[in-house]
Design a protein around this motif. Structure first.
Motif, PDB file in Angstrom:
ATOM      1  N   LEU A   1      23.498  78.161  28.476  1.00  0.00           N
ATOM      2  CA  LEU A   1      24.219  77.972  29.739  1.00  0.00           C
ATOM      3  C   LEU A   1      25.732  77.970  29.543  1.00  0.00           C
ATOM      4  CD1 LEU A   1      23.714  77.759  32.706  1.00  0.00           C
ATOM      5  CD2 LEU A   1      23.195  75.342  32.447  1.00  0.00           C
TER       6      LEU A   1
ATOM      7  N   ALA B   1      20.970  67.572  30.741  1.00  0.00           N
ATOM      8  CA  ALA B   1      21.774  68.755  30.426  1.00  0.00           C
ATOM      9  C   ALA B   1      22.430  69.307  31.691  1.00  0.00           C
ATOM     10  CB  ALA B   1      20.899  69.822  29.772  1.00  0.00           C
ATOM     11  N   PHE B   2      21.672  69.366  32.774  1.00  0.00           N
ATOM     12  CA  PHE B   2      22.225  69.904  34.018  1.00  0.00           C
ATOM     13  C   PHE B   2      23.295  68.974  34.600  1.00  0.00           C
ATOM     14  CE2 PHE B   2      18.168  72.583  34.955  1.00  0.00           C
ATOM     15  CZ  PHE B   2      18.607  73.543  34.047  1.00  0.00           C
TER      16      PHE B   2
ATOM     17  N   THR C   1      19.168  75.912  29.000  1.00  0.00           N
ATOM     18  CA  THR C   1      20.143  74.933  28.499  1.00  0.00           C
ATOM     19  C   THR C   1      20.782  75.404  27.194  1.00  0.00           C
ATOM     20  OG1 THR C   1      18.410  73.654  27.377  1.00  0.00           O
ATOM     21  CG2 THR C   1      18.986  72.981  29.609  1.00  0.00           C
ATOM     22  N   GLU C   2      20.057  76.198  26.402  1.00  0.00           N
ATOM     23  CA  GLU C   2      20.601  76.703  25.130  1.00  0.00           C
ATOM     24  C   GLU C   2      21.801  77.622  25.331  1.00  0.00           C
ATOM     25  OE1 GLU C   2      17.986  78.447  22.153  1.00  0.00           O
ATOM     26  OE2 GLU C   2      16.354  77.182  22.900  1.00  0.00           O
TER      27      GLU C   2
ATOM     28  N   ILE D   1      16.245  67.899  30.280  1.00  0.00           N
ATOM     29  CA  ILE D   1      16.749  69.023  31.081  1.00  0.00           C
ATOM     30  C   ILE D   1      17.642  68.504  32.202  1.00  0.00           C
ATOM     31  CG2 ILE D   1      16.097  71.010  32.498  1.00  0.00           C
ATOM     32  CD1 ILE D   1      13.414  71.047  30.975  1.00  0.00           C
TER      33      ILE D   1
ATOM     34  N   TYR E   1      14.425  74.991  28.863  1.00  0.00           N
ATOM     35  CA  TYR E   1      15.110  74.757  27.585  1.00  0.00           C
ATOM     36  C   TYR E   1      15.839  76.028  27.141  1.00  0.00           C
ATOM     37  CZ  TYR E   1      12.968  70.189  27.304  1.00  0.00           C
ATOM     38  OH  TYR E   1      12.612  68.885  27.571  1.00  0.00           O
TER      39      TYR E   1
END
Length: 481
Positions: free
Chosen positions: A319, A342-343, A316-317, A339, A313
């Motif tokens: 990236l 997000a990817f 992801t914040e 996750i 996490y």
């Protein structure tokens, strides 16, 4: 003098079955102990995947009844010798030949059966080792059973026990009825608090902690962390009782499996002396994922379960910001949906810079370790971690959070003295991680001599099992003097 004999009992182990780091340890530590002069055997459940892939190669050993509590069943046992280690497989098709290894409503019965069958196997073989070394909750009740259920035989009473906690987050917590149904023990052990854990429950792991002669974890820092409320998973008070018998021994990696000079999965093998050949693996990985082929760009690799515990996490914040620089990411793994989503988003938003393979792929894992420049492990907690050891051995510098085994195995880059084997951060927020990531980025592009020095130090660090296996042998000797 005869060899010391140690029986490992675990729920998974390479080269037969793996879901996590436990399997790596079972596949490599016994092998190293044999090299160092011990008689080591391993007991595993005979899962569906093993039955499909390996059963034809096994030799039949024995069949016997297993009777305890509500367990009234038959066990068949097979064996195979690998690298000097005898592996025993306990067959019960209903319990073990299923799609997954864990997560079933009857897990207490399944692993209660497995533990009793292991004890019955010792009787069938007339083999009583000096030490039984159990691992995680699935086998944690064996020291307790040897000293209660099977105490009618002196051979069981005299066996010494080492219990290793690989991840305290999973404790084998079941309704108190499992004390009788799965273990065949009466409720006095619940009433007096020995097996009791939480309301109306028992914990297999608690029994292992209380009844083993020594308790180990897979790094020195984790052994200290689990005595605290933050990392203790409500077991810290039980562990405190065993503080003086609690040791951290860091994991190693199997140099036969993980060797950049002989790795069949690599496009171009390499060593520290031929480190320039490493970049051929980077170019091949970039081509495989349709990334811009550029041997000079910093390539960041990840091979992991994608979970909160692993710290993703935080990634992801930030990236979006990280991808503004001249970098590329290649990620292999699966896990929590948020996750993964997000990817997938970043994969579509930055197809030239970001690659994501959802799932697990062993050859690809080897290729990412070899091709990357930086390997990211921002774990919230990490009992030991093996990926950082592999990446260092492959000349890929790890960036880790300072917790558990990551803290013990990755000395951080010191910009003044040039010491270190990677990069590390302390805090639990994305800002802390990004600060150290920026330091790594700056070092890669602006201090290439320092980067090469860190690679030399990482690749020459001893991350094998040799020293750690010796510490286990010292522990076995101490309790069997």
């Amino acid at each position: 003098m005869s060899k010391k004999s140690v029986l490992f009992v675990a729920s998974e182990g390479l080269p037969f079955i793996k879901t996590g780091g436990l399997a790596d340890v079972i596949g490599s530590l016994p092998k190293e102990l044999v090299k160092q002069g011990m008689d080591v055997r391993v007991v595993l459940p005979l899962y569906l995947k093993i039955a499909v892939n390996n059963h034809a190669d096994f030799d039949y050993v024995s069949s016997f009844d297993v009777r305890a509590g509500d367990i009234q069943s038959m066990a068949n046992v097979y064996q195979q010798v690998v690298d000097g280690v005898t592996f025993y497989f306990i067959e019960h098709r209903d319990y073990f030949e299923r799609k997954d290894l864990y997560g079933y409503d009857d897990d207490a019965m399944r692993f209660g059966f497995f533990q009793h069958a292991t004890c019955r196997l010792l009787e069938a073989l007339h083999y009583f080792p000096d030490v039984i070394h159990t691992h995680d909750w699935h086998t944690a009740a064996i020291p307790f059973l040897c000293r209660t259920f099977y105490s009618y035989r002196e051979e069981f009473r005299t066996i010494k026990h080492v219990f290793t906690i690989h991840n305290l987050a999973f404790q084998g917590i079941f309704n108190k009825q499992a004390l009788w149904s799965a273990l065949g023990m009466d409720y006095s052990y619940y009433v007096d608090g020995i097996a009791r854990f939480h309301d109306d429950c028992i914990s297999f792991m608690k029994l292992g902690i209380l009844y083993a002669d020594k308790v180990t974890t897979v790094s020195e820092t984790y052994a200290q962390e689990i005595l605290t409320e933050e990392f203790g998973e409500h077991m810290e008070h039980v562990l405190e009782l065993r503080r003086h018998d609690l040791f951290g021994i860091v994991n190693g990696i199997d140099y036969d499996t993980w060797n950049s000079q002989t790795d069949d999965h690599l496009v171009q093998p390499y060593s520290l002396e031929t480190i320039q050949q490493k970049k051929a693996n980077k170019l091949a990985l970039q081509a495989q994922f349709g990334l811009a082929q550029d041997e000079h760009v910093m390539l960041v690799g990840i091979v992991s379960r994608l979970t909160w515990q692993k710290g993703f996490y935080l990634l992801t914040e930030v990236l979006n910001q990280l991808l503004q620089a001249h970098v590329q990411f290649v990620i292999l793994g699966n896990g929590e949906t948020d996750i993964e989503n997000a990817f997938h988003y970043f994969k579509h938003a930055h197809p030239d810079k970001f690659a994501f393979y959802q799932g697990y792929n062993e050859p690809l894992a080897h290729q990412i370790y070899a091709a990357s420049d930086l390997f990211l492990m921002p774990s919230m907690f990490e009992p030991c971690g093996i990926s950082q050891l592999i990446s260092m051995h492959y000349g890929t510098l790890p960036l880790v959070r300072e917790t558990g085994g990551l803290r013990d195995t990755v000395p951080p880059y010191n910009i003044v003295t040039k010491e270190g084997c990677g990069f590390s951060f302390w805090g639990k927020d994305a800002y802390n991680m990004k600060q150290v990531y920026d330091l790594a980025l700056d070092t890669y592009y602006n201090r290439p001599e320092d980067w090469q020095q860190l690679i030399r130090q990482a690749m020459t660090a001893d991350v094998s099992w040799t020293a750690s296996a010796k510490r286990y042998i010292d522990l076995y000797n101490e309790i069997t003097y």
